[in-house]
Write a protein that holds these residues in place. Structure first.
Motif: not given
Lengths: 128, 128, 128, 128
Positions: B32, B35-37, B39-40, B42, B53, B56-57, B60
């Motif tokens: 988790a 994924e957050q790191a 996403t930011v 990207s 990207m 992150a997927d 997740h």
């Protein structure tokens, strides 16, 4: 046009030269169809539902990553194809066991098999 | 309470008896956070963004599947862990190359490394 | 066959009787196409990329929820359609501004517009 | 550090000046917790499962979009908050109806309520 945008990046990746865009497109389409079949199948709340939910997410991630080949290497792609194949195989097994009771499970099992086959076709060309 | 709800299913899966819930929880938390790191990271639109990207997927999907162990088998889980590890490794490499220029890339590389480590810890126990 | 499996649940939902399955299918197809266009567009790392990433996720969630109408009510669906329309509108605006420079942005803007139109068509029938 | 990276973009968005980062972080945390609770709850295959699957996807999309504020405008964010609130409300209602039978449903209903409250808090500050 998406395929044109992607093909240059593809060609530049080691181990991907033999994978043509039609094969990639067929694999992405099979992943998308499998995600949709698994999503519908999971709403039946039969025993296969958790496998269907996992398979929907894995196929979605596989499809998206194939649309973003700049963020992959051939070994990463191989590992993801293996994971997608393993997940589809398990989900097909679960749904095939219900196929007589539920036409949606039969459809889902077929979609999982088609996705596995498409992923294996890409993998075989990459290993050639 | 989620862990209690999950632990019974876990114990029933071949090859999972040695994986305790604290280790699973640590792995899900690392997925988790990664994924957050990613996403930011990207959103900086640096060269690493497509890898972020993809990562992150994948993280997740890994996390969600660990929350749905009823829909997994040990071999499927191993294949997914391998895919997650490979993706995190690649993303870490991309972001580490930018770490001096961008503290967000440094943070993202660290999150990828932590996620890899947590996935490898689960894998090692499963193989023991 | 997926549509057959879904149509009974649809008919049972208040406010959905006038929405035929062909319209729902067209909307899901437009969401799926928009997600794919936005995903490819985001890899160009132009200014529109964060909007494209948001739009891809919203369109995907919209499509999946339409495949799971048992887990919706008409008011929830209306709120999600509004969110999807707003997100597509913003993403179209961002990509249209780049359309001369990038044929991928032109394609993405068109896919966002088509998704908006399909969502608005469903919404109008629901409100009738 | 992620919050630092995000706060500059936030401040630049019309209608977001009054939303402080602690409130945004609390909302993202509530979305992430709700996604996880709904994912676990859906594996029980009770009547609430389709709503839980929809809610997990909507909360995930909400959280990710809050990590990518560069790709949002205040009106888009309001529409997404409304969709997330509506989805959480419905899922809470479904799970609350099972709360006596299932402690996981009770936990899920609480997580949905907390997510709704966090989204409404952001919305209220944006409208002030």
């Amino acid at each position: 046009m998406m395929m044109d945008a992607m093909s240059e990046d593809m060609m530049a990746m080691d181990g991907m030269a033999a994978v043509d865009m039609a094969m990639m497109q067929a694999c992405m389409d099979a992943c998308a169809a499998c995600e949709q079949a698994c999503t519908v199948c999971s709403t039946q709340l039969m025993d296969c539902a958790p496998a269907c939910m996992n398979c929907a997410d894995m196929c979605h991630t596989m499809m998206r990553s194939m649309l973003r080949m700049q963020g992959m290497t051939a070994p990463v792609m191989m590992a993801m194809l293996d994971a997608c194949i393993a997940m589809c195989q398990m989900c097909e097994d679960e749904c095939r066991a219900h196929a007589d009771e539920s036409p949606v499970c039969a459809m889902c099992a077929d979609a999982c098999r088609a996705c596995m086959d498409a992923c294996m076709a890409v993998k075989e060309v990459m290993m050639a």
